[in-house]
Scaffold this active site. Structure first.
Site, PDB file in Angstrom:
ATOM      1  N   ASN A 133       0.811  -1.223   0.000  1.00 47.35           N
ATOM      2  CA  ASN A 133       0.000   0.000   0.000  1.00 47.35           C
ATOM      3  C   ASN A 133       0.847   1.276   0.000  1.00 47.35           C
ATOM      4  OD1 ASN A 133       0.689  -0.670   2.700  1.00 47.35           O
ATOM      5  ND2 ASN A 133      -0.983   0.583   3.487  1.00 47.35           N
ATOM      6  N   GLY A 209       1.782  -5.122   7.539  1.00 47.11           N
ATOM      7  CA  GLY A 209       0.819  -5.881   6.762  1.00 47.11           C
ATOM      8  C   GLY A 209      -0.378  -6.254   7.611  1.00 47.11           C
ATOM      9  N   SER A 210      -1.009  -7.356   7.257  1.00 47.05           N
ATOM     10  CA  SER A 210      -2.230  -7.763   7.940  1.00 47.05           C
ATOM     11  C   SER A 210      -1.938  -8.311   9.329  1.00 47.05           C
ATOM     12  CB  SER A 210      -2.958  -8.833   7.118  1.00 47.05           C
ATOM     13  OG  SER A 210      -2.269 -10.064   7.167  1.00 47.05           O
ATOM     14  N   GLY A 214       0.920 -10.968  10.533  1.00 44.83           N
ATOM     15  CA  GLY A 214       1.776 -10.488  11.613  1.00 44.83           C
ATOM     16  C   GLY A 214       1.831 -11.449  12.782  1.00 44.83           C
ATOM     17  N   GLU A 231       3.607  -3.543  12.389  1.00 41.72           N
ATOM     18  CA  GLU A 231       2.622  -2.488  12.129  1.00 41.72           C
ATOM     19  C   GLU A 231       1.524  -3.151  11.328  1.00 41.72           C
ATOM     20  OE1 GLU A 231       0.187  -0.306  10.656  1.00 41.72           O
ATOM     21  OE2 GLU A 231       1.694   0.344   9.210  1.00 41.72           O
ATOM     22  N   CYS A 265      -3.743   1.801   6.608  1.00 36.86           N
ATOM     23  CA  CYS A 265      -4.092   1.313   7.948  1.00 36.86           C
ATOM     24  C   CYS A 265      -4.605   2.427   8.848  1.00 36.86           C
ATOM     25  CB  CYS A 265      -2.877   0.646   8.598  1.00 36.86           C
ATOM     26  SG  CYS A 265      -2.269  -0.798   7.712  1.00 36.86           S
ATOM     27  N   GLU A 434       7.829   2.710  15.345  1.00 36.84           N
ATOM     28  CA  GLU A 434       8.759   3.098  14.290  1.00 36.84           C
ATOM     29  C   GLU A 434       8.836   4.618  14.246  1.00 36.84           C
ATOM     30  OE1 GLU A 434       8.641   0.107  10.738  1.00 36.84           O
ATOM     31  OE2 GLU A 434       6.561   0.481  11.299  1.00 36.84           O
TER      32      GLU A 434
END
Length: 455
Positions: A133, A209-210, A214, A231, A265, A434
């Site tokens: 994304n 990602g998802s 994760g 994340e 997200c 992050e």
């Protein structure tokens, strides 16, 4: 040996942009070995030299900013304005990380009988698994601070968006970074990605990602006591109180969930509006949604482009059935993965579209009576990544910010991400932080050294 290949499609047309060979598990192992060797020399280099090379990398990225942006438009379907910002974010983050190299210092701790100091040492080889994304900036979120802290980086981009990552690796070499220090490993998650996560020579995994994937990565890392930053998903609220500047709140609402076609997200996909202004809010919102320009992402006037793939388009369609009420914008017909801006009304708070991360240009509007109900609705989700609060009451803004369980909140704004401030989620939205002033320390090990001064 026969190799698998991935076709990179232009989401706006469905046409093949390029075919990229997938990295095998054996090649991941070889890349880890090369990276480990390169990392030793990089860690031993003077901090000023590491900082200088990272700044040179930033300069080279800036010199190729338009090229990178156009590549992002073709492989990810991002609007050209967004793509230019993303390439600029890579440049800015490299400069920001470079500024931290010479400030990555330990501490002197008062103790009896001697001197106690801490030393921050690089972890070694870092695996960064980036999403489709935001291919460029999120890849840089892990890569830039990891390199600045003295590590080597192996970046696995998403199968659908490897081109900007591959180009960044070329630009790193052009800037003078040591060979094999920053390598890009395009390929499938279940081969190249798994090999990176499982390899004992990789000290940490940074994954965006998802939530489902994760959790799987976290479980694998736990078996090896390997560090991980995650994340993951989001279902962020946009809370609009009656005392807010309603016109400003409405004007900011469309792109709060339509930016990047809703594939974000942090998208504010749950719009919570105080009941006394609910009808007026929808009255103002309808023309704002209907006027959003959806089309060719290369056109400077376009505000929203296509979804990334047919798979994603089918997923979004599954949440928006014909009988649902709401506000619909327009989108091109024909080739490409297009879906119109959509706001759904009249749904229950536990409806799938109100609870699940749709990851498309779809939001729901729910009403609330008072501050307590707004907080309850805002927290009625397994996610906790971001959110917005619209009010003129400073006390309310602080109270609600403290009460909403999310890692990144903004008041009278939808801004979630700055390279200079920490970013991450609560609950199922992730683990760790992050960006921000402490980004480099997330890629270091703390060593404590006691020196006796007693005779």
């Amino acid at each position: 040996m026969s190799y698998a290949h991935h076709e990179v499609l232009n989401p706006a047309t469905g046409e093949v942009v390029e075919t990229v060979r997938a990295t095998t598990a054996a090649e991941v192992g070889a890349a880890v070995a090369r990276a480990a060797t390169a990392q030793q020399g990089w860690a031993a280099a003077a901090p000023a030299d590491r900082a200088r090379l990272l700044r040179r990398f930033a300069t080279v990225v800036d010199e190729h900013l338009e090229e990178l942006a156009q590549l992002e438009v073709r492989e990810a379907g991002h609007t050209i304005g967004n793509a230019r910002w993303e390439a600029g974010n890579v440049r800015d983050l490299l400069n920001f990380a470079a500024g931290g190299v010479e400030r990555l210092s330990g501490r002197q701790i008062p103790v009896a009988g001697g001197l106690d100091i801490t030393i921050l040492e690089p972890l070694g080889v870092i695996g960064v698994i980036a999403p489709w994304n935001f291919p460029m900036p999120i890849a840089a979120w892990g890569t830039a601070p990891a390199l600045a802290a003295g590590n080597a980086v192996l970046l696995k981009p998403a199968e659908t968006t490897p081109l900007t990552a591959l180009r960044l690796a070329e630009l790193a070499l052009e800037a003078g970074l040591p060979e094999h220090l920053f390598q890009v490993l395009p390929g499938a998650g279940d081969e190249a990605g798994n090999a990176l996560v499982e390899h004992p020579g990789v000290a940490k995994i940074v994954f965006t990602g998802s939530t489902r994937v994760g959790k799987s990565i976290m479980a694998t890392c736990a078996e090896r006591v390997k560090r991980v930053t995650l994340e993951l998903g989001g279902k962020s609220p946009n809370i609009v109180f009656a005392d807010s500047d309603l016109e400003a709140a409405v004007a900011a609402t469309p792109m709060s969930f339509l930016d990047n076609s809703g594939q974000d997200c942090c998208a504010r996909t749950r719009i919570l509006v105080q009941r006394s202004v609910y009808d007026r809010f929808l009255e103002l919102l309808a023309p704002a949604i209907e006027s959003v320009v959806v089309g060719d992402p290369a056109d400077e006037k376009t505000q929203m482009g296509p979804l990334i793939s047919q798979v994603q388009l089918d997923r979004v369609r599954s949440y928006v059935t014909d009988e649902l009420k709401g506000i619909r914008g327009t989108a091109p017909e024909g080739p490409g993965f297009w879906f119109p801006p959509t706001v759904l009304t009249g749904l229950a708070p536990d409806a799938p579209a109100a609870c699940d991360e749709v990851f498309g240009p779809v939001a729901v509007v729910l009403s609330f009576e008072d501050e307590a109900e707004a907080i309850r609705l805002a927290n009625a989700t397994e996610y906790g990544l971001s959110g917005s609060i619209w009010t003129r009451d400073l006390g309310r803004a602080i109270r609600v910010s403290r009460a909403v369980a999310a890692g990144n909140l903004s008041v009278n704004s939808h801004s979630s991400v700055r390279y200079s401030t920490p970013f991450g989620g609560y609950k199922q939205s992730g683990l760790g932080r992050e960006l921000g002033p402490d980004a480099l320390t997330a890629f270091t090990e703390t060593k404590n050294v006691f020196i006796s001064t007693e005779a």
